[in-house]
Design a protein around this motif. Structure first.
Motif, PDB file in Angstrom:
ATOM      1  N   ILE A  82       0.839  -1.203   0.000  1.00 12.91           N
ATOM      2  CA  ILE A  82       0.000   0.000   0.000  1.00 12.91           C
ATOM      3  C   ILE A  82       0.873   1.251   0.000  1.00 12.91           C
ATOM      4  CG2 ILE A  82      -1.671   1.307   1.353  1.00 12.91           C
ATOM      5  CD1 ILE A  82      -2.872  -1.420   2.205  1.00 12.91           C
ATOM      6  N   ALA A  83       1.931   1.262   0.800  1.00 11.95           N
ATOM      7  CA  ALA A  83       2.840   2.413   0.821  1.00 11.95           C
ATOM      8  C   ALA A  83       3.527   2.591  -0.530  1.00 11.95           C
ATOM      9  CB  ALA A  83       3.869   2.245   1.928  1.00 11.95           C
ATOM     10  N   ALA A  84       3.919   1.485  -1.165  1.00  9.31           N
ATOM     11  CA  ALA A  84       4.551   1.556  -2.489  1.00  9.31           C
ATOM     12  C   ALA A  84       3.563   2.073  -3.534  1.00  9.31           C
ATOM     13  CB  ALA A  84       5.088   0.191  -2.889  1.00  9.31           C
ATOM     14  N   MET A  85       2.311   1.633  -3.450  1.00 10.16           N
ATOM     15  CA  MET A  85       1.294   2.114  -4.388  1.00 10.16           C
ATOM     16  C   MET A  85       1.138   3.632  -4.256  1.00 10.16           C
ATOM     17  SD  MET A  85      -1.718  -0.788  -4.613  1.00 10.16           S
ATOM     18  CE  MET A  85      -2.142  -0.809  -2.892  1.00 10.16           C
ATOM     19  N   ALA A  86       1.106   4.136  -3.028  1.00 13.80           N
ATOM     20  CA  ALA A  86       0.969   5.572  -2.802  1.00 13.80           C
ATOM     21  C   ALA A  86       2.167   6.330  -3.367  1.00 13.80           C
ATOM     22  CB  ALA A  86       0.808   5.856  -1.307  1.00 13.80           C
ATOM     23  N   TRP A 111      -5.061   2.012   5.971  1.00 16.78           N
ATOM     24  CA  TRP A 111      -5.742   2.910   5.051  1.00 16.78           C
ATOM     25  C   TRP A 111      -4.819   4.076   4.721  1.00 16.78           C
ATOM     26  CZ3 TRP A 111     -10.853   5.760   6.711  1.00 16.78           C
ATOM     27  CH2 TRP A 111     -11.352   6.514   5.655  1.00 16.78           C
ATOM     28  N   VAL A 112      -4.531   4.271   3.445  1.00 16.62           N
ATOM     29  CA  VAL A 112      -3.728   5.403   2.988  1.00 16.62           C
ATOM     30  C   VAL A 112      -4.596   6.235   2.065  1.00 16.62           C
ATOM     31  CG1 VAL A 112      -1.703   6.137   1.679  1.00 16.62           C
ATOM     32  CG2 VAL A 112      -1.554   4.166   3.187  1.00 16.62           C
ATOM     33  N   LEU A 113      -4.627   7.529   2.322  1.00 12.62           N
ATOM     34  CA  LEU A 113      -5.383   8.460   1.493  1.00 12.62           C
ATOM     35  C   LEU A 113      -4.398   9.292   0.686  1.00 12.62           C
ATOM     36  CD1 LEU A 113      -8.501  10.277   1.973  1.00 12.62           C
ATOM     37  CD2 LEU A 113      -6.552  11.784   1.824  1.00 12.62           C
ATOM     38  N   ILE A 119      -9.062  14.407  -7.619  1.00  8.91           N
ATOM     39  CA  ILE A 119      -9.255  12.966  -7.414  1.00  8.91           C
ATOM     40  C   ILE A 119      -8.666  12.585  -6.061  1.00  8.91           C
ATOM     41  CG2 ILE A 119      -8.751  10.638  -8.243  1.00  8.91           C
ATOM     42  CD1 ILE A 119      -8.630  11.718 -11.050  1.00  8.91           C
ATOM     43  N   VAL A 120      -9.462  11.859  -5.274  1.00  6.59           N
ATOM     44  CA  VAL A 120      -9.007  11.342  -3.988  1.00  6.59           C
ATOM     45  C   VAL A 120      -8.904   9.827  -4.120  1.00  6.59           C
ATOM     46  CG1 VAL A 120      -9.564  11.108  -1.551  1.00  6.59           C
ATOM     47  CG2 VAL A 120     -10.087  13.225  -2.734  1.00  6.59           C
ATOM     48  N   VAL A 121      -7.756   9.275  -3.688  1.00  6.77           N
ATOM     49  CA  VAL A 121      -7.509   7.842  -3.805  1.00  6.77           C
ATOM     50  C   VAL A 121      -7.433   7.244  -2.405  1.00  6.77           C
ATOM     51  CG1 VAL A 121      -5.978   6.068  -4.733  1.00  6.77           C
ATOM     52  CG2 VAL A 121      -6.204   8.256  -5.918  1.00  6.77           C
ATOM     53  N   HIS A 122      -8.196   6.176  -2.175  1.00  2.00           N
ATOM     54  CA  HIS A 122      -8.183   5.452  -0.904  1.00  2.00           C
ATOM     55  C   HIS A 122      -7.572   4.081  -1.155  1.00  2.00           C
ATOM     56  CE1 HIS A 122     -10.842   8.300   1.186  1.00  2.00           C
ATOM     57  NE2 HIS A 122     -11.442   8.414   0.016  1.00  2.00           N
ATOM     58  N   LEU A 123      -6.494   3.776  -0.437  1.00  2.00           N
ATOM     59  CA  LEU A 123      -5.837   2.481  -0.537  1.00  2.00           C
ATOM     60  C   LEU A 123      -6.030   1.751   0.794  1.00  2.00           C
ATOM     61  CD1 LEU A 123      -2.534   3.788  -2.155  1.00  2.00           C
ATOM     62  CD2 LEU A 123      -4.550   2.864  -3.320  1.00  2.00           C
ATOM     63  N   PHE A 124      -6.703   0.621   0.742  1.00  2.00           N
ATOM     64  CA  PHE A 124      -7.096  -0.100   1.952  1.00  2.00           C
ATOM     65  C   PHE A 124      -6.486  -1.493   1.994  1.00  2.00           C
ATOM     66  CE2 PHE A 124     -10.953   2.584   1.475  1.00  2.00           C
ATOM     67  CZ  PHE A 124     -11.068   3.065   2.754  1.00  2.00           C
ATOM     68  N   ALA A 128     -10.157  -3.299   6.344  1.00  2.00           N
ATOM     69  CA  ALA A 128     -10.516  -1.894   6.527  1.00  2.00           C
ATOM     70  C   ALA A 128     -11.476  -1.437   5.428  1.00  2.00           C
ATOM     71  CB  ALA A 128      -9.267  -1.014   6.526  1.00  2.00           C
ATOM     72  N   ARG A 129     -11.267  -1.917   4.211  1.00  2.00           N
ATOM     73  CA  ARG A 129     -12.171  -1.533   3.116  1.00  2.00           C
ATOM     74  C   ARG A 129     -13.582  -2.037   3.382  1.00  2.00           C
ATOM     75  NH1 ARG A 129     -10.981  -2.175  -3.326  1.00  2.00           N
ATOM     76  NH2 ARG A 129     -12.952  -1.305  -4.045  1.00  2.00           N
ATOM     77  N   ALA A 130     -13.699  -3.253   3.880  1.00  2.00           N
ATOM     78  CA  ALA A 130     -15.018  -3.797   4.187  1.00  2.00           C
ATOM     79  C   ALA A 130     -15.675  -3.022   5.330  1.00  2.00           C
ATOM     80  CB  ALA A 130     -14.897  -5.275   4.550  1.00  2.00           C
TER      81      ALA A 130
END
Length: 152
Positions: A82-86, A111-113, A119-124, A128-130
């Motif tokens: 998730i950190a790499a995706m951000a 959860w990373v915002l 555009i706002v991106v939520h990475l879960f 946490a997404r559920a």
């Protein structure tokens, strides 16, 4: 020829910019060129897919939210992914000329915002997404009219 003296407006450049309001964004014509918002969304979704994100969903918030025009939600398997995706998202948006990208939670959380303005991106993580269920909160299903039941 007389010189007109314009009175100086008090305040810092930032305050003047706030008072002036947002600059209008010029959209490209429909001749095959994508406007900035579409290019941003395409870059975000492509970056997430390249990083093996799961269940990538893009929601159109135009006219429904004042904080952004689009929202992208994706799931990662681990904190490092998730950190790499951000990080990769920030790099890809920088290539498009988007420099003021804010992130929250990138130091190892569920959860990373990533806030890219329009555009706002939520990475879960999946759990946490559920739990937050943003798709249900902002999805198009909520736009359907509620039918009134007749009183008895």
């Amino acid at each position: 020829m007389p010189v007109e003296i314009v009175p100086k407006v008090p305040g810092s450049p930032r305050k003047k910019a706030v008072v002036a309001g947002p600059k209008g964004r010029v959209r490209k014509s429909a001749e095959g060129s994508l406007d900035l918002l579409e290019r941003m969304q395409r870059a975000i979704v492509t970056s997430l897919e390249d990083d093996k994100a799961e269940d990538v969903v893009a929601l159109d918030l135009a006219g429904r939210a004042s904080f952004a025009d689009r929202m992208v939600i994706a799931t990662g398997l681990a904190d490092r992914q998730i950190a790499a995706m951000a990080t990769h998202l920030i790099e890809k948006l920088g290539e498009l000329g988007i420099k003021r990208v804010q992130t929250e939670g990138a130091s190892g959380s569920d959860w990373v915002l990533v806030d890219a303005g329009d555009i706002v991106v939520h990475l879960f993580k999946a759990e946490a997404r559920a739990m937050y269920a943003l798709e249900k909160m902002w999805g198009p299903d909520l736009d359907e009219p509620v039918l009134d039941t007749p009183e008895v």
